[in-house]
Scaffold this motif. Structure first.
Motif, short mmCIF file in Angstrom:
data_model
loop_
_atom_site.label_atom_id
_atom_site.label_comp_id
_atom_site.label_asym_id
_atom_site.label_seq_id
_atom_site.Cartn_x
_atom_site.Cartn_y
_atom_site.Cartn_z
N TRP A 98 1.55 1.00 -3.10
CA TRP A 98 0.31 1.35 -2.42
C TRP A 98 0.04 0.48 -1.21
CZ3 TRP A 98 -3.46 -2.42 -2.17
CH2 TRP A 98 -3.32 -3.49 -3.05
N ARG A 99 -0.88 0.97 -0.40
CA ARG A 99 -1.40 0.25 0.77
C ARG A 99 -2.90 0.46 0.80
NH1 ARG A 99 1.77 -1.63 5.03
NH2 ARG A 99 -0.19 -1.65 6.10
N TYR A 100 -3.61 -0.50 1.37
CA TYR A 100 -5.04 -0.31 1.63
C TYR A 100 -5.19 0.59 2.85
CZ TYR A 100 -6.93 -3.80 -1.59
OH TYR A 100 -7.32 -4.50 -2.70
N VAL A 101 -6.07 1.57 2.73
CA VAL A 101 -6.38 2.46 3.85
C VAL A 101 -7.90 2.57 3.95
CG1 VAL A 101 -4.25 3.79 3.61
CG2 VAL A 101 -6.30 4.54 2.40
N PRO A 102 -8.42 2.99 5.08
CA PRO A 102 -9.87 3.18 5.19
C PRO A 102 -10.35 4.17 4.12
CG PRO A 102 -8.88 3.25 7.35
CD PRO A 102 -7.74 3.24 6.35
N LYS A 103 -11.46 3.83 3.49
CA LYS A 103 -12.00 4.65 2.41
C LYS A 103 -12.15 6.09 2.86
CE LYS A 103 -15.03 3.93 -1.39
NZ LYS A 103 -14.51 2.90 -2.22
N GLY A 104 -11.65 7.01 2.04
CA GLY A 104 -11.75 8.43 2.33
C GLY A 104 -10.59 9.01 3.12
N SER A 105 -9.62 8.18 3.50
CA SER A 105 -8.52 8.69 4.34
C SER A 105 -7.20 8.85 3.60
CB SER A 105 -8.31 7.78 5.55
OG SER A 105 -7.77 6.54 5.14
N CYS A 106 -7.15 8.52 2.33
CA CYS A 106 -5.90 8.54 1.58
C CYS A 106 -5.30 9.95 1.52
CB CYS A 106 -6.11 7.99 0.18
SG CYS A 106 -4.60 7.92 -0.82
N LYS A 107 -6.08 10.91 1.13
CA LYS A 107 -5.57 12.29 0.97
C LYS A 107 -5.02 12.82 2.28
CE LYS A 107 -6.73 12.77 -3.31
NZ LYS A 107 -5.72 12.52 -4.30
#
Length: 92
Positions: free
Chosen positions: A67-76
């Motif tokens: 995994w990686r941290y991404v801005p909340k709400g942008s994973c999908k």
């Protein structure tokens, strides 16, 4: 004079470290873990299956357990999965 300079430098370093840690904590608050998007060597921390416990140890691109941290709400939108989705995929 030298001990005052050393003490001042040490105090400044301690204060700066505290500010950096606070900024990192706030930054993570606006982010989420996104599984399956990390490139080899670019994961953010330990993986789901426990084969390693450090950042940068992913051995393949887009492995579902990495995994990686991404801005909340942008994973999908990046083609990633939530923790629950990644665990389900690994069980198959």
């Amino acid at each position: 004079m030298s001990s005052n300079k050393t003490l001042s430098t040490a105090l400044a370093a301690a204060l700066a470290l505290g500010l950096v840690q606070q900024a990192q904590a706030e930054d993570k608050g606006a982010k989420e873990k996104c599984y399956g998007i990390a490139k080899a060597g670019q994961n953010d921390c330990a993986n789901l299956n426990g084969s390693h416990s450090c950042a940068g140890q992913a051995s393949t691109n887009n492995a579902p357990e990495e995994w990686r941290y991404v801005p909340k709400g942008s994973c999908k939108s990046q083609g990633g999965m939530s923790t629950e989705e990644a665990r389900a995929k690994l069980k198959k």
